[in-house]
Design an enzyme around this catalytic site. Structure first.
Site, mmCIF file in Angstrom:
data_model
loop_
_atom_site.group_PDB
_atom_site.id
_atom_site.type_symbol
_atom_site.label_atom_id
_atom_site.label_comp_id
_atom_site.label_asym_id
_atom_site.label_seq_id
_atom_site.Cartn_x
_atom_site.Cartn_y
_atom_site.Cartn_z
ATOM 1 N N ASP A 14 0.823 -1.208 0.000
ATOM 2 C CA ASP A 14 0.000 0.000 0.000
ATOM 3 C C ASP A 14 0.862 1.265 0.000
ATOM 4 O OD1 ASP A 14 -2.760 1.079 0.373
ATOM 5 O OD2 ASP A 14 -1.910 1.915 2.207
ATOM 6 N N GLU A 61 1.604 -0.180 -5.002
ATOM 7 C CA GLU A 61 0.734 0.922 -5.422
ATOM 8 C C GLU A 61 1.577 2.195 -5.506
ATOM 9 O OE1 GLU A 61 -3.271 3.273 -3.891
ATOM 10 O OE2 GLU A 61 -1.777 2.623 -2.444
HETATM 11 C C1 NOJ Z 1 -4.473 3.139 -0.620
HETATM 12 C C2 NOJ Z 1 -5.656 2.250 -0.479
HETATM 13 O O1 NOJ Z 1 -5.925 1.661 -1.725
HETATM 14 C C3 NOJ Z 1 -6.799 3.115 0.017
HETATM 15 O O2 NOJ Z 1 -7.999 2.403 0.026
HETATM 16 C C4 NOJ Z 1 -6.459 3.651 1.382
HETATM 17 O O3 NOJ Z 1 -7.436 4.561 1.805
HETATM 18 C C5 NOJ Z 1 -5.102 4.344 1.381
HETATM 19 N N1 NOJ Z 1 -4.099 3.613 0.672
HETATM 20 C C6 NOJ Z 1 -4.619 4.529 2.780
HETATM 21 O O4 NOJ Z 1 -4.256 3.276 3.307
#
Ligand code: NOJ
Length: 550
Positions: free
Chosen positions: A204, A240
């Site tokens: 993440d 990500e």
């Molecule tokens: C990215 C995640 O995909 C999202 O859903 C989340 O709110 C943020 N990171 C914070 O963890």
């Protein structure tokens, strides 16, 4: 291409499927999806041809950010089951030939995490340095990722008497990942899940996690990847990183490819929606032409939609407005000033030609496809949930019943989609029996993607043809040659595609997707193509001496 490559670097040709346990299937009737429910649906996924599940956060959490606010890295939220149930899911998925990756959310914890609770009590707490504290808000503080909800990224904690950093919601304090003890804890959590049999991680918010792009920060990412690979030879990290291509390269570890194994292609994703809005392939074609070359062991994750807003933050303001006007005309369909809270089928008003065009594209572009649950049946969002990412996080639609076959409880964790995209019209049970359904269409794409490893391994090339509304591309490797053409415009197009090297008389192209038109064509340096409005076609090029089958 060595024989061992395809099994060792399995992610190069994997079909990923992301789901959230709590909205998939509720086996115990409490209104919340659970691991026992998921276990019952692994055969649906295996039949679809999925080769890797990505489980959204299932850890104990106060659920103020859909589980991305974790209070214990070593557990399973009791509403979903136990660690034992998790092991059963893992074992069964592996038995069906599917790998499983889980979310690694270590940029921040929940403010309920015992580390934070302890840290805020005193400057002398042994966990104080696990988080980032300041007496004053720094002058160069960045803007919040959620500007409509949070004023900034520093919040004053009365108990601690200091400000702490939170890149996301204020209830998600950022960990001080530069600190060796924090790194040790992250490594321990990773080690735990690998030991349990997990095959990798969706990491993440990576640019926030490593907080800056100087050398030592990337050194951390490199260390993590090295550690993951030492602990489990086949495990990978899918990160990500929503940044322009040139900045993404750093996160792969540039030409060395020793940081993130895979990254989502947010650039192509955003340009795809601009292309759809304009009915012109050019925005996507230009993006793909500028996609940098990545190391052999790395891969792009191609996706149409994910669990967040459809972010359009890499488009210019004018481009974003075009996409908003086409696909999110109402304010309640937008969020954070940059994204759309709808799923693809409703944005395209259910037009099967355009919906299929998009998924055909996703499976044909070099990389590995990443599906979001429900895409295989063309689920829409819940329009009653306005201005919230929750609109696309509704229960999976298994049957045509009012409860979507998701749960027998009266009170559900999330409301079921009402109206034309609701379970009465869109569900797995009905589509299983309909050879023309979206489910069967996606299953067929998966089948052909898996039979065409050159899509994951090959080199991308744009094929010349005269229509700007058409994207014609080839992916070529020693494994074979694959060609696809997609028409973003409503009216048909005819053109000739030249294939490099195909002047020998015995080159053939075999039509892959459309069985009715399944004939082989002899290539004479090229071949004639006819595409319907919003049409898509795939071909396998059989070169002299090749024994490929369609
Ligand atoms: C990215 C995640 O995909 C999202 O859903 C989340 O709110 C943020 N990171 C914070 O963890």
């Amino acid at each position: 291409m060595r024989l061992t490559d395809t099994s060792d670097l399995w992610w190069k040709t994997a079909v990923f499927y992301n789901l959230d346990v709590k909205t998939y299937l509720d086996a115990d009737g409490d209104g919340v999806g659970d691991l026992r429910g998921l276990a019952q649906r692994l055969d649906h996924l295996a039949e679809l041809g999925v080769t890797c599940l990505w489980l959204a956060p299932f850890y104990p959490s106060p659920q103020r950010d859909n589980g991305y606010d974790i209070e214990d890295y070593y557990g399973v939220d009791p509403r979903y089951g136990s660690l034992g149930d998790m092991v059963e899911v893992l074992r069964t998925a592996h038995d069906r030939g599917m790998r499983v990756i889980v979310d690694l959310v270590v940029n921040h914890t929940s403010d309920r995490h015992p580390w934070f609770q302890e840290a805020r009590t005193s400057p002398d707490s042994r966990y104080r340095h696990f988080y980032q504290w300041r007496d004053e808000v720094p002058d160069d503080a960045p803007a919040s990722m959620f500007p409509d909800v949070e004023d900034g990224v520093w919040f004053f904690d009365e108990t601690a008497g200091q400000y702490y950093k939170h890149s996301f919601y204020r209830h998600q304090p950022d960990l001080a990942t530069a600190h060796p003890e924090v790194r040790e804890e992250i490594a321990k959590a990773i080690g735990f899940w690998l030991e349990l049999g997990i095959d990798g991680f969706r990491v993440d918010a990576v640019p926030f996690l490593i907080d800056g792009d100087d050398g030592p920060e990337h050194e951390f990412l490199r260390e993590l990847r090295g550690y993951v690979s030492r602990r489990s030879g086949h495990a990978m990290m899918l990160g990500e990183v929503n940044l322009p291509y040139d900045e993404q390269m750093r996160f792969f570890g540039d030409a060395d490819g020793d940081e993130l194994t895979m990254q989502f292609d947010f650039v192509a994703n955003q340009r795809l929606y601009l292309a759809l809005a304009r009915q012109d392939a050019a925005p996507l074609r230009d993006a793909l032409a500028s996609r940098p070359e990545i190391a052999r062991g790395n891969q792009w994750g191609n996706f149409v939609r994910n669990h967040d807003e459809l972010t359009l933050d890499q488009l210019t303001d004018a481009e974003r407005e075009e996409v908003f006007a086409a696909f999110a005309p109402e304010k309640g369909q937008r969020i954070h000033g940059r994204g759309i809270t709808r799923r693809l089928p409703s944005m395209l008003e259910g037009d099967p030609r355009r919906i299929r065009l998009v998924y055909s594209l996703m499976f044909s572009l070099p990389g590995a496809p990443v599906l979001y649950y429900g895409e295989e049946i063309g689920m829409g969002e819940n329009p009653a949930i306005e201005g919230s990412r929750a609109a696309v996080r509704t229960p999976m639609q298994w049957t045509g019943d009012a409860d979507a076959g998701f749960s027998t409880a009266d009170d559900l964790i999330a409301d079921i989609v009402p109206g034309g995209f609701g379970p009465g019209h869109v569900n797995v049970a009905q589509q299983r029996h309909d050879p023309d359904s979206m489910l069967r269409f996606v299953q067929n794409l998966v089948r052909h993607y898996r039979a065409s490893p050159e899509i994951g391994w090959g080199e991308f090339g744009i094929l010349d043809q005269p229509h700007t509304c058409v994207l014609a591309h080839a992916v070529t490797s020693e494994l074979g040659m694959f060609i696809a053409a997609h028409n973003f415009a409503p009216d048909g197009r005819t053109f000739r595609l030249e294939i490099e090297g195909a002047d020998a008389a015995d080159w053939r192209v075999v039509n892959l997707l459309d069985d009715a038109a399944g004939a082989e064509t002899l290539v004479d340096g090229g071949f004639e193509v006819s595409l319907d409005g919003y049409g898509h076609r795939w071909w396998r090029v059989i070169r002299p001496g090749e024994r490929r089958i369609a």
